[in-house]
Design an enzyme around this catalytic site. Structure first.
Site, PDB file in Angstrom:
ATOM      1  N   ARG A  56       0.847  -1.210   0.000  1.00  0.00           N
ATOM      2  CA  ARG A  56       0.000   0.000   0.000  1.00  0.00           C
ATOM      3  C   ARG A  56       0.877   1.253   0.000  1.00  0.00           C
ATOM      4  O   ARG A  56       0.532   2.261  -0.607  1.00  0.00           O
ATOM      5  CB  ARG A  56      -0.942  -0.014   1.209  1.00  0.00           C
ATOM      6  N   GLN A  88      -9.688   9.551   7.167  1.00  0.00           N
ATOM      7  CA  GLN A  88      -9.486   8.169   7.621  1.00  0.00           C
ATOM      8  C   GLN A  88      -8.398   7.523   6.763  1.00  0.00           C
ATOM      9  O   GLN A  88      -7.961   6.417   7.056  1.00  0.00           O
ATOM     10  CB  GLN A  88     -10.780   7.365   7.481  1.00  0.00           C
ATOM     11  N   ASP A  91      -3.050   7.546   3.072  1.00  0.00           N
ATOM     12  CA  ASP A  91      -2.198   8.065   1.991  1.00  0.00           C
ATOM     13  C   ASP A  91      -1.968   9.560   2.237  1.00  0.00           C
ATOM     14  O   ASP A  91      -2.604  10.157   3.105  1.00  0.00           O
ATOM     15  CB  ASP A  91      -2.876   7.811   0.618  1.00  0.00           C
ATOM     16  N   HIS A 106      -6.476   7.806  11.317  1.00  0.00           N
ATOM     17  CA  HIS A 106      -6.066   6.394  11.274  1.00  0.00           C
ATOM     18  C   HIS A 106      -4.578   6.259  10.990  1.00  0.00           C
ATOM     19  O   HIS A 106      -4.118   5.203  10.559  1.00  0.00           O
ATOM     20  CB  HIS A 106      -6.873   5.637  10.207  1.00  0.00           C
ATOM     21  N   CYS A 114       7.311   2.516  16.989  1.00  0.00           N
ATOM     22  CA  CYS A 114       7.881   1.390  17.739  1.00  0.00           C
ATOM     23  C   CYS A 114       6.847   0.913  18.757  1.00  0.00           C
ATOM     24  O   CYS A 114       6.435   1.672  19.637  1.00  0.00           O
ATOM     25  CB  CYS A 114       9.166   1.823  18.476  1.00  0.00           C
ATOM     26  N   GLY A 172     -16.657  10.284   0.398  1.00  0.00           N
ATOM     27  CA  GLY A 172     -16.028   9.008   0.040  1.00  0.00           C
ATOM     28  C   GLY A 172     -15.839   8.053   1.193  1.00  0.00           C
ATOM     29  O   GLY A 172     -14.816   7.371   1.267  1.00  0.00           O
ATOM     30  N   SER A 174     -17.953   4.997   3.662  1.00  0.00           N
ATOM     31  CA  SER A 174     -19.149   4.144   3.695  1.00  0.00           C
ATOM     32  C   SER A 174     -19.913   4.266   5.003  1.00  0.00           C
ATOM     33  O   SER A 174     -20.987   3.697   5.160  1.00  0.00           O
ATOM     34  CB  SER A 174     -18.752   2.677   3.488  1.00  0.00           C
ATOM     35  N   LEU A 199     -20.200   8.084  -3.753  1.00  0.00           N
ATOM     36  CA  LEU A 199     -20.638   7.427  -4.994  1.00  0.00           C
ATOM     37  C   LEU A 199     -21.994   6.765  -4.767  1.00  0.00           C
ATOM     38  O   LEU A 199     -22.899   6.861  -5.580  1.00  0.00           O
ATOM     39  CB  LEU A 199     -19.590   6.387  -5.406  1.00  0.00           C
TER      40      LEU A 199
END
Ligand code: APR
Length: 230
Positions: A56, A88, A91, A106, A114, A172, A174, A199
């Site tokens: 990822r 959340q 990236d 997140h 660590c 975006g 859910s 969406l």
């Protein structure tokens, strides 16, 4: 209407090529959450978890921000009041699109943590099992992402922002993972106008005063243009 609080989820990065979690063929259709996104999974098989996040991290490094990320940065720049982006997503596409002060509840793929001493440092592109912590030199380095069963980051700050929001938008996501899915309730309690840009209808769509359906790269720039009176 001068303070805007925005929550984003995987859907805002979908058109940048980042997979979502619960759409058809999403990440949770390819991997078991309990294997790759829990502390127990990491303890059981750290190599599987490091590999999942390495893949990822590489995908995120290659992804480019899309028109939705860029529109939110434009809103932050041109809006006369405060615009707070809570994401959340792990990236860095909001930042790549020009946004600032993004609260990654997140965590981030770019961070390493660590598990033994709590030290944080920039993650290498590929994290190996037993990667030594630069501070305590122990072998407990992990991605600095929040796993299921762990407390998300910045929660007090986020609730303060929601309590003083005049407008709350969820983009975006859910609406299936808490505490983020309940932010709209906090915003409603604060008397904010609430809008969902997604969406498909989320699991909490009925909590929103307004909904705008479609791909984020189309709906978000149009929404920002409207707010800015462009
Ligand atoms: N434009 C707008 N919305 C989209 C697009 C798009 N191009 N593509 C997908 N979506 C919407 C889907 O309709 C769905 O509602 O994005 C949402 C993605 O939902 P999830 O995959 O559940 O992602 P998210 O809500 O961010 O998940 C929350 O769950 O697994 C954990 O930690 C993980 O942060 C993640 C959290």
């Amino acid at each position: 209407m001068n303070k805007i609080v925005i929550l984003t989820g995987a859907g805002i990065s979908a058109e940048s090529g980042m997979g979502t979690f619960r759409d058809e063929g999403g990440l949770w259709a390819q991997h078991r959450i309990e294997d790759v996104a829990t502390p127990e999974g990491f303890a059981r098989n750290p190599a599987l978890v490091q590999n999942f996040y390495n893949l990822r991290r590489v995908a995120a490094a290659e992804a480019k921000p899309n028109a939705a990320h860029e529109a939110l940065a434009r809103l932050q720049r041109d809006w006369p009041g405060e615009v707070v982006i809570v994401t959340q997503n792990v990236d860095a596409l909001h930042e790549a699109g020009g946004a600032t002060g993004v609260l990654h509840m997140h965590g981030t793929l770019a961070g390493a943590l660590c598990a033994a001493c709590g030290h944080r440092w920039p993650a290498p592109a590929e994290m190996a099992v037993g990667e030594p912590c630069p501070q305590c030199h122990g072998p407990m380095a992990r991605p600095d992402v929040v796993w299921f069963g762990e407390m998300p980051y910045y929660m007090n700050l986020i609730y303060d922002h929601l309590a003083s929001a005049d407008l709350f938008a969820a983009i975006g996501t859910s609406g299936q993972v808490y505490p983020a899915a309940a932010f709209v309730q906090e915003a409603n309690a604060a008397g904010a106008h609430t809008v969902e840009l997604n969406l498909d209808p989320s699991a909490v769509v009925s909590d929103f005063a307004e909904t705008r359906f479609g791909p984020a790269s189309r709906t978000v720039p149009a929404w920002v243009d409207e707010l800015l009176g462009v």
